[in-house]
Each structure stands twice: as structure tokens, then as C-alpha cells.
Design a protein around this motif. Structure first.
Motif, PDB file in Angstrom:
ATOM      1  N   ASN A 178       4.091   4.938  -7.121  1.00 32.70           N
ATOM      2  CA  ASN A 178       4.086   4.633  -8.549  1.00 32.70           C
ATOM      3  C   ASN A 178       5.304   3.793  -8.902  1.00 32.70           C
ATOM      4  O   ASN A 178       6.184   3.571  -8.059  1.00 32.70           O
ATOM      5  CB  ASN A 178       4.030   5.909  -9.400  1.00 32.70           C
ATOM      6  CG  ASN A 178       5.178   6.852  -9.068  1.00 32.70           C
ATOM      7  OD1 ASN A 178       6.344   6.498  -9.229  1.00 32.70           O
ATOM      8  ND2 ASN A 178       4.849   8.052  -8.588  1.00 32.70           N
TER       9      ASN A 178
ATOM     10  N   LYS B  17      -3.160  -0.356  -6.245  1.00 27.83           N
ATOM     11  CA  LYS B  17      -1.767  -0.809  -6.113  1.00 27.83           C
ATOM     12  C   LYS B  17      -1.527  -2.119  -6.868  1.00 27.83           C
ATOM     13  O   LYS B  17      -0.732  -2.963  -6.439  1.00 27.83           O
ATOM     14  CB  LYS B  17      -1.373  -0.996  -4.638  1.00 27.83           C
ATOM     15  CG  LYS B  17      -1.728   0.184  -3.739  1.00 27.83           C
ATOM     16  CD  LYS B  17      -1.009   1.457  -4.137  1.00 27.83           C
ATOM     17  CE  LYS B  17      -1.350   2.608  -3.192  1.00 27.83           C
ATOM     18  NZ  LYS B  17      -0.769   3.892  -3.628  1.00 27.83           N
TER      19      LYS B  17
ATOM     20  N   PRO C 141      -2.512   3.290  -9.222  1.00 26.44           N
ATOM     21  CA  PRO C 141      -2.068   3.844  -7.936  1.00 26.44           C
ATOM     22  C   PRO C 141      -3.120   3.745  -6.829  1.00 26.44           C
ATOM     23  O   PRO C 141      -2.794   3.915  -5.661  1.00 26.44           O
ATOM     24  CB  PRO C 141      -1.768   5.309  -8.273  1.00 26.44           C
ATOM     25  CG  PRO C 141      -2.572   5.608  -9.481  1.00 26.44           C
ATOM     26  CD  PRO C 141      -2.681   4.340 -10.252  1.00 26.44           C
TER      27      PRO C 141
ATOM     28  N   LYS D 190       0.805  -1.222   0.000  1.00 27.86           N
ATOM     29  CA  LYS D 190       0.000   0.000   0.000  1.00 27.86           C
ATOM     30  C   LYS D 190       0.841   1.277   0.000  1.00 27.86           C
ATOM     31  O   LYS D 190       0.354   2.342  -0.382  1.00 27.86           O
ATOM     32  CB  LYS D 190      -0.934   0.002   1.206  1.00 27.86           C
ATOM     33  CG  LYS D 190      -2.011  -1.074   1.137  1.00 27.86           C
ATOM     34  CD  LYS D 190      -2.944  -1.015   2.339  1.00 27.86           C
ATOM     35  CE  LYS D 190      -4.033  -2.084   2.237  1.00 27.86           C
ATOM     36  NZ  LYS D 190      -4.939  -2.054   3.419  1.00 27.86           N
TER      37      LYS D 190
END
Length: 434
Positions: free
Chosen positions: A331, A348, A345, A327
Motif C-alpha cells: 500500500n 498495483k 492493492p 508487484k
């Protein structure tokens, strides 16, 4: 009479609810008495607790009911039972319902069901009589209720007629209820698809801790008359836990390991099976990966390489690698030697669309991982999920030997296709799944 009534009460499927991924109940059917939609609140609670939609418990006990469900094509089929019944009995019926929708409408989706809601209710009325499965074979149902066509829909809307047939299906009165009488084709064909999925657990050294193959043989039979078929294999002894279509003569399989049957007309699943012997399960791909993060650093290194292992000289295609990153990852700046990648993003999730593997140049994906500043060092072994497909290969080594036909004089065209897919490979090092 009281004993019969009591048995009926015990084995009754009372209601069915169809629920989409948004949690909307878009269709309900009741066979005895109306059960309030509020009973599904117990299902929604279990769904919230589950990490994934496929992990929702198939059997949920409530104060007054049991909820037995399946998840198919992004839809939940939730049945309501008032007393204990064998759960597999209900689960198998629900899968038959989903298969019937797929067969009738071309897809088992919310849109297709809503567009054909009248036929859906007609089918459910025929498939379950007073809570018991009645007509679940496609050939019988299609004689009872005609599949939808544009012309038939227009005529029905003008005349107010329905798709329900006027006569009882011929097969319903015979000892071969899965096949209708008087079948005729200009071109007589019999096709079989052998489809296998691999499940395995791989340790960090790449060794196989557990491996298993789940396989099915799907048939598409378009033969005139009443053909009697015999399908034999080169190596049938490797099959475990074989589940048969009702048309199979079980005694012949037990004694000779030959599939002898009068087939249904059209598409159906002939058998499903398992291969559990470790030495018979080949792992067709390998993955080498290194994902590392430094203490007190806002970046890390990412490196994955994938290659063929035991693919019997066949091309591995349709490869997709999915990685659930920690988490704290903001990027990723990566460079693939083959294919393309995306990183979400929000979720994830890294997705790498590899395509085919060529042994001359193994695909790799390398680069930097950017982290939130000040975040603790994350887990260095996130799970990987790999999808792939190998055409014209049954990874177990199962091969069809021959198909013989009796009872008819014409010579049919016969074909067999083999496909191997990724199932569920799970490990701390990497995970492959469908």
C-alpha cells in the motif's frame, strides 16, 4: 466472366463478429457463407498473449482464413477473410462501421447495438454488398435507413414495417454521393474542431528523443443548398501525411495548400494529419519524480511533481497521473498538494487526479511506499502515464486563416475550436498516454 469472379473471390469480406471485453460474441453477420464461431478461437489466443487489449495483432493468419480486427469503445470488430486483401482496406471499413453505429445510436456500445439489432443488420447489408463496401457515407445511409426514434420504433412494432426507405438516395446517383440534395436549415452554421495528440519519447534527463503530433480536423456542417467551401491555414506546410475526406479537391491542395470541397451534411472528419518535425513539437508538461527503495527494507519513498513547460500561456487541465507500481508494493501513504489519489492493492495501480495546473503552485504527491517483508528491492523507475487537455490550443501551431463559401448567397455562422491532448509519451523515466 471467370476473371471477374476470381477477383471477387480474392477481395471478399466474408463475415463479421462483434466481441465484448468478456470474450462473448454477441453479434455476427455473414455475407457469403456461414463461418463457424470457432474461427474466433485464434483471435482469443492472440488476445490472451497480448499484454493489453489494444496490443492484439490487427491481422491474424489462420490455416484457412485471415482475421482482421479493430478495437473500438471496448468492443472488438473481427472480420473474416478467406484470401489475401489489403489489411488497411478492411480496417478502414471496420472503422466506418463503428463510426456509423456511433452516428445512428449516439454510442457504439454492446447495449446500443443489441437495442437496435434490426437496424444494425440493415446497415451492414447496405454498407457491404457481396463483400465489397457500397454505401458508407452517413448521408446516403440515412436516406436508405432512417435513424431510430422512439416514435418510429413504436410504429414499426405495431405495423411490422422497417426503417428501410422506399426511394434510392438522391446523392447515390450524383457525382457528389456524400451530400444529399435539398438540404435546408433555418440557421446555417459551419464548425471545425482541430484536435491534436502528442506522442513523444523522453529520456531520463527530460530531453525529447522523439516527438510527433497526430491531428484531425472534424467538421459539423449545417448549411442549406449546395455550398462550395474553401478553408485556408496560416501555416499549412507543417502538415505531413495528410489523409483527406473524399470531398476534398486534391489538386487544389497540392497547388495552393487550400482545402476546397462541397461538404457532407452533418458531422464528418475532414482531414487527419501528422506533424513529425522535432523542432515543431512542443512538450507542454514536465514531470519530476523520485521513487526509491532501500535494500533489506520494507518501505520506500515516493515523490512526484508536475508542471507546465511549453503551454503557450494556456491552462493545462484534466490532468491524471497513473503509475504502475511494482508487484511487491502492499500500500501507499501519500499526501497530495492538489487533487486526490487512489491506490489499487490488487492491480498495483496508483491514480492521481490532479485537475488543473496553476504555475504559482505546482502540484506534488509525496509519501511512503510499504512493501512485502523479505521481498527483493523492486525496480525504481515504474512507468508513468499522464493524461491532460489544453483548450483553444493546437500545439503544432496550426491555425485556420479563413473560410470562404461560394454557390450560396446567405452568410453562415463560422467557428473553429482547438484542443490538444496527451498521446503516448514513453520512456523509462515516465510515460504519458491517452
Amino acid at each position: 466472366m471467370e476473371e471477374v469472379t476470381a477477383a471477387t473471390q480474392r477481395k471478399m469480406i466474408h463475415s463479421l463478429f462483434l466481441i465484448n471485453c468478456s470474450g462473448d460474441i454477441f453479434l455476427e453477420k455473414h455475407w457469403k457463407s456461414v463461418v463457424s464461431q470457432s474461427v474466433c478461437d485464434y483471435f482469443f489466443e492472440a488476445q490472451e498473449k497480448a499484454a493489453d487489449v489494444e496490443n492484439v495483432p490487427p491481422v491474424i493468419s489462420t490455416p484457412h482464413h485471415y482475421l482482421i480486427s479493430i478495437y473500438r469503445d471496448k468492443l472488438f470488430f473481427v472480420s473474416v477473410i478467406q484470401t489475401e486483401v489489403p489489411p488497411l482496406f478492411v480496417i478502414e471499413f471496420l472503422h466506418r462501421v463503428a463510426d456509423t453505429f456511433q452516428d445512428y445510436f449516439g454510442e457504439c456500445s454492446e447495449a446500443a447495438i443489441k437495442d437496435n439489432v434490426v437496424i444494425v443488420y440493415e446497415l451492414l447489408e447496405e454498407m457491404l454488398d457481396n463483400g465489397f463496401p457500397l454505401a458508407t457515407e452517413s448521408n446516403i445511409l440515412k436516406e436508405l435507413i432512417k435513424p431510430p426514434t422512439i416514435l418510429r420504433s413504436v410504429v414499426n412494432s405495431i405495423t411490422g414495417s422497417s426503417n428501410v426507405g422506399d426511394t434510392l438516395p438522391t446523392g447515390q446517383l450524383s457525382n457528389i454521393p456524400w451530400r444529399r440534395a435539398g438540404v435546408k436549415y433555418t440557421n446555417n452554421e459551419a464548425y471545425f474542431d482541430v484536435v491534436e495528440e502528442i506522442d513523444a519519447i523522453i529520456d531520463k534527463s527530460g530531453s525529447t528523443v522523439f516527438a510527433e503530433i497526430q491531428g484531425v480536423i472534424d467538421a459539423c456542417i449545417k448549411l442549406s443548398g449546395m455550398p462550395d467551401l474553401s478553408l485556408s491555414f496560416m501555416n499549412p506546410r507543417l502538415l505531413d501525411d495528410v489523409s483527406f475526406h473524399p470531398c476534398i479537391r486534391f489538386k487544389r491542395w497540392e497547388s495552393e495548400r487550400v482545402l476546397s470541397f462541397i461538404p457532407p451534411d452533418g458531422n464528418f472528419r475532414l482531414i487527419s494529419y501528422r506533424v513529425s518535425s522535432q523542432n515543431l513539437v512542443a512538450i507542454p508538461v514536465y514531470v519530476k519524480h523520485s521513487i526509491s527503495f532501500k535494500e533489506n527494507s520494507s518501505c520506500g519513498r515516493f515523490d512526484i511533481t508536475i508542471g507546465p513547460k511549453q503551454n503557450m500561456g494556456k491552462t493545462i487541465e484534466g490532468i491524471t497521473v497513473t503509475v504502475h507500481m511494482p508487484k511487491v508494493v502492499l500500500n501507499m501513504n501519500l499526501t497530495p498538494t492538489q487533487g486526490s489519489y487512489t491506490f489499487d492493492p490488487v492491480t498495483k495501480v496508483l491514480t492521481w487526479d490532479v485537475g488543473k495546473i496553476t504555475p504559482q503552485k505546482l502540484p506534488s504527491l509525496k509519501g511512503l511506499v510499504n512493501l512485502q517483508s523479505g521481498a527483493p528491492k523492486p525496480e525504481e523507475n515504474p512507468s508513468l502515464n499522464i493524461q491532460f487537455k489544453i483548450q483553444q490550443l493546437a500545439i503544432s501551431g496550426l491555425k485556420v486563416n479563413r473560410l470562404d463559401m461560394y454557390g450560396e448567397k446567405y452568410k453562415p455562422f463560422k467557428g473553429v475550436k482547438y484542443v490538444t491532448k496527451a498521446g503516448k509519451f514513453q520512456d523509462n523515466q515516465y510515460q504519458l498516454g491517452s
